[in-house]
Design a protein around this motif. Structure first.
Motif, short mmCIF file in Angstrom:
data_model
loop_
_atom_site.label_atom_id
_atom_site.label_comp_id
_atom_site.label_asym_id
_atom_site.label_seq_id
_atom_site.Cartn_x
_atom_site.Cartn_y
_atom_site.Cartn_z
N ILE A 75 29.51 -7.01 39.94
CA ILE A 75 30.16 -6.15 39.65
C ILE A 75 29.35 -4.93 38.28
CG2 ILE A 75 32.72 -4.95 38.77
CD1 ILE A 75 32.63 -6.27 41.72
N LYS A 76 28.62 -6.21 37.67
CA LYS A 76 27.92 -5.52 36.17
C LYS A 76 26.99 -4.79 37.08
CE LYS A 76 30.07 -9.11 32.88
NZ LYS A 76 29.44 -10.19 32.67
N LEU A 77 25.68 -5.84 37.80
CA LEU A 77 25.20 -5.00 38.73
C LEU A 77 25.32 -3.51 39.16
CD1 LEU A 77 22.12 -4.98 39.50
CD2 LEU A 77 23.22 -6.05 41.59
N ILE A 78 26.48 -3.47 39.69
CA ILE A 78 26.59 -2.52 40.58
C ILE A 78 27.38 -1.24 39.63
CG2 ILE A 78 29.06 -1.22 41.92
CD1 ILE A 78 29.09 -4.31 43.95
N LYS A 79 27.99 -1.48 38.81
CA LYS A 79 28.14 -0.58 37.17
C LYS A 79 26.55 0.37 36.81
CE LYS A 79 32.75 -1.76 36.57
NZ LYS A 79 33.95 -2.73 35.69
N LYS A 80 26.26 -0.70 36.34
CA LYS A 80 24.53 -0.52 36.18
C LYS A 80 23.23 0.37 37.10
CE LYS A 80 20.62 -2.21 33.16
NZ LYS A 80 20.53 -0.45 32.49
N GLN A 81 23.47 -0.23 38.68
CA GLN A 81 22.58 0.34 39.55
C GLN A 81 22.98 1.52 40.25
OE1 GLN A 81 19.57 -0.38 36.75
NE2 GLN A 81 18.89 -0.36 39.10
N TYR A 82 24.06 1.20 41.06
CA TYR A 82 25.10 1.70 41.84
C TYR A 82 26.46 1.87 41.59
CZ TYR A 82 21.60 -1.29 44.43
OH TYR A 82 20.66 -2.13 44.71
N SER A 83 25.75 2.76 40.98
CA SER A 83 27.13 3.44 39.40
C SER A 83 28.46 4.63 40.76
CB SER A 83 27.32 4.39 38.48
OG SER A 83 26.25 5.61 38.77
N PHE A 84 27.91 4.73 42.68
CA PHE A 84 28.60 5.17 43.11
C PHE A 84 29.63 4.70 44.61
CE2 PHE A 84 24.47 3.47 44.92
CZ PHE A 84 24.91 3.43 46.05
N ILE A 85 29.80 3.00 43.62
CA ILE A 85 30.22 2.71 45.25
C ILE A 85 31.42 2.57 44.11
CG2 ILE A 85 30.58 -0.11 45.08
CD1 ILE A 85 27.56 0.12 45.88
#
Length: 147
Positions: free
Chosen positions: A21-31
């Protein structure tokens, strides 16, 4: 009592999903994280609960959907690398890891792996001044996916 399949057993710590989730928020904020969690049968409060464990089925669905949404078949590898990054570790943990060094950190894998997964048994031992052996054995009845 009915035997649960290995796919329904709670095997993976919330810490693993939290890192994703931390990675998603940093690198894939469109998800949309809530939709991703919902697809996998997870709730955000479960991800935040340090005592919560997810099943193989939930992890598989989470991974499947995340790979699709990011169009990245190596998202698990990216999440693993991110887990060791300064962003994920925080200042104090980075400082402590710097003090103990990589070899000592690898030796601790056997001791601390059980805080992240119940699917396998990890053992580690120093075999020379610059080598550590880590052995991972899947627990009986568990079939893990390549990611």
């Amino acid at each position: 009592m009915k035997n649960r399949s290995s796919e329904d057993k709670a095997l993976y710590s919330n810490r693993i999903v939290d890192n994703y989730i931390k990675l998603i928020k940093k690198q894939y904020s469109f998800i949309n994280v809530e939709e991703l969690l919902n697809y996998a049968g997870m709730e955000s409060y479960q991800v935040e609960d340090e005592g919560h464990w997810f099943s193989q089925n939930q992890i598989n669905k989470f991974q499947e959907k995340l790979s699709e949404l990011t169009n990245n078949k190596s998202i698990a590898r990216e999440a693993g690398a991110y887990a060791a990054s300064p962003d994920a570790l925080g200042t104090m943990r980075r400082y402590i890891l710097g003090l103990i060094g990589p070899q000592n950190a690898y030796e601790l894998v056997g001791k601390y792996a059980s805080k992240f997964t119940k699917s396998s048994t990890f053992t580690s031992k120093r075999i020379s001044s610059d080598q550590v052996e880590i052995i991972v054995k899947p627990n009986e009845g568990i079939t893990e996916q390549p990611f």
